[in-house]
Design a protein around this motif. Structure first.
Motif, PDB file in Angstrom:
ATOM      1  N   MET A 123      -0.742 -36.490 -61.916  1.00 28.30           N
ATOM      2  CA  MET A 123       0.320 -37.320 -62.491  1.00 28.30           C
ATOM      3  C   MET A 123       1.226 -36.454 -63.373  1.00 28.30           C
ATOM      4  N   ALA A 124       2.513 -36.711 -63.284  1.00 29.37           N
ATOM      5  CA  ALA A 124       3.509 -35.874 -63.971  1.00 29.37           C
ATOM      6  C   ALA A 124       3.310 -35.839 -65.484  1.00 29.37           C
ATOM      7  N   LEU A 125       3.053 -36.991 -66.095  1.00 31.74           N
ATOM      8  CA  LEU A 125       2.888 -37.005 -67.556  1.00 31.74           C
ATOM      9  C   LEU A 125       1.679 -36.191 -67.996  1.00 31.74           C
ATOM     10  N   ASP A 126       0.609 -36.234 -67.210  1.00 28.08           N
ATOM     11  CA  ASP A 126      -0.577 -35.432 -67.543  1.00 28.08           C
ATOM     12  C   ASP A 126      -0.245 -33.944 -67.478  1.00 28.08           C
ATOM     13  N   GLU A 127       0.537 -33.545 -66.479  1.00 27.39           N
ATOM     14  CA  GLU A 127       0.916 -32.140 -66.353  1.00 27.39           C
ATOM     15  C   GLU A 127       1.839 -31.722 -67.505  1.00 27.39           C
ATOM     16  N   ILE A 128       2.792 -32.581 -67.846  1.00 30.10           N
ATOM     17  CA  ILE A 128       3.674 -32.280 -68.985  1.00 30.10           C
ATOM     18  C   ILE A 128       2.840 -32.112 -70.250  1.00 30.10           C
ATOM     19  N   LYS A 129       1.885 -33.033 -70.451  1.00 24.53           N
ATOM     20  CA  LYS A 129       1.031 -32.976 -71.645  1.00 24.53           C
ATOM     21  C   LYS A 129       0.250 -31.661 -71.692  1.00 24.53           C
ATOM     22  N   SER A 130      -0.352 -31.281 -70.580  1.00 22.39           N
ATOM     23  CA  SER A 130      -1.183 -30.070 -70.595  1.00 22.39           C
ATOM     24  C   SER A 130      -0.355 -28.794 -70.726  1.00 22.39           C
ATOM     25  N   LYS A 131       0.843 -28.779 -70.185  1.00 21.73           N
ATOM     26  CA  LYS A 131       1.642 -27.552 -70.204  1.00 21.73           C
ATOM     27  C   LYS A 131       2.577 -27.437 -71.411  1.00 21.73           C
ATOM     28  N   PHE A 132       3.198 -28.549 -71.799  1.00 19.59           N
ATOM     29  CA  PHE A 132       4.293 -28.482 -72.768  1.00 19.59           C
ATOM     30  C   PHE A 132       3.957 -29.025 -74.154  1.00 19.59           C
TER      31      PHE A 132
END
Length: 139
Positions: free
Chosen positions: A1-10
């Motif tokens: 999921m995009a929000l999970d990826e944003i959270k982990s990376k940014f």
């Protein structure tokens, strides 16, 4: 999921490292010469958080703090003392993209892309073909 990826990376606090071509970009945005000179000296801190289905971006400056929340894949109404925009916030290929459409008759359309290069967050902002690049490092 995009929000999970944003959270982990940014997600986190990002410290200003350097900016390139900021003054010409601000001129393209219609910022007056006095504000351009002042803004070119600023070293903002970025704080990015993901919560309640939104991405919050806080830009901390010496004299003020600008806080915006974005819902992914939707038009978001963003305003500050001088500007009003509709912002389409998207995420793909590891890049957060904010497409700003001016709705106040005086601001300029622009696009801001944030992506990671190694340990750095690279923010690229473009208006009328003029691009500024700001580099941040996590702390």
């Amino acid at each position: 999921m995009a929000l999970d990826e944003i959270k982990s990376k940014f997600e986190g606090k990002w410290q200003y490292v350097k900016a390139e071509n900021m003054e010409p970009f601000l001129e393209a945005m219609g910022v007056n010469v006095i504000k351009r000179k002042a803004a070119a000296q600023l070293k903002p801190t970025l704080i990015i958080t993901v919560k309640d289905g939104k991405v919050e971006v806080i830009r901390k400056l010496p004299m003020k703090e600008m806080k915006n929340q974005f819902v992914l894949d939707q038009d978001n109404d963003i305003s500050d003392a001088d500007h009003k925009f509709k912002v389409m916030f998207t995420y793909s290929d590891g890049k957060m993209k904010m497409d700003f459409k001016a709705v106040d008759g005086k601001s300029k359309d622009n696009v801001v892309v944030r992506e990671l290069e190694g340990d750095n967050l690279i923010q690229t902002a473009t208006c009328n073909g003029i691009t500024a690049k700001t580099t941040f490092k996590k702390f």
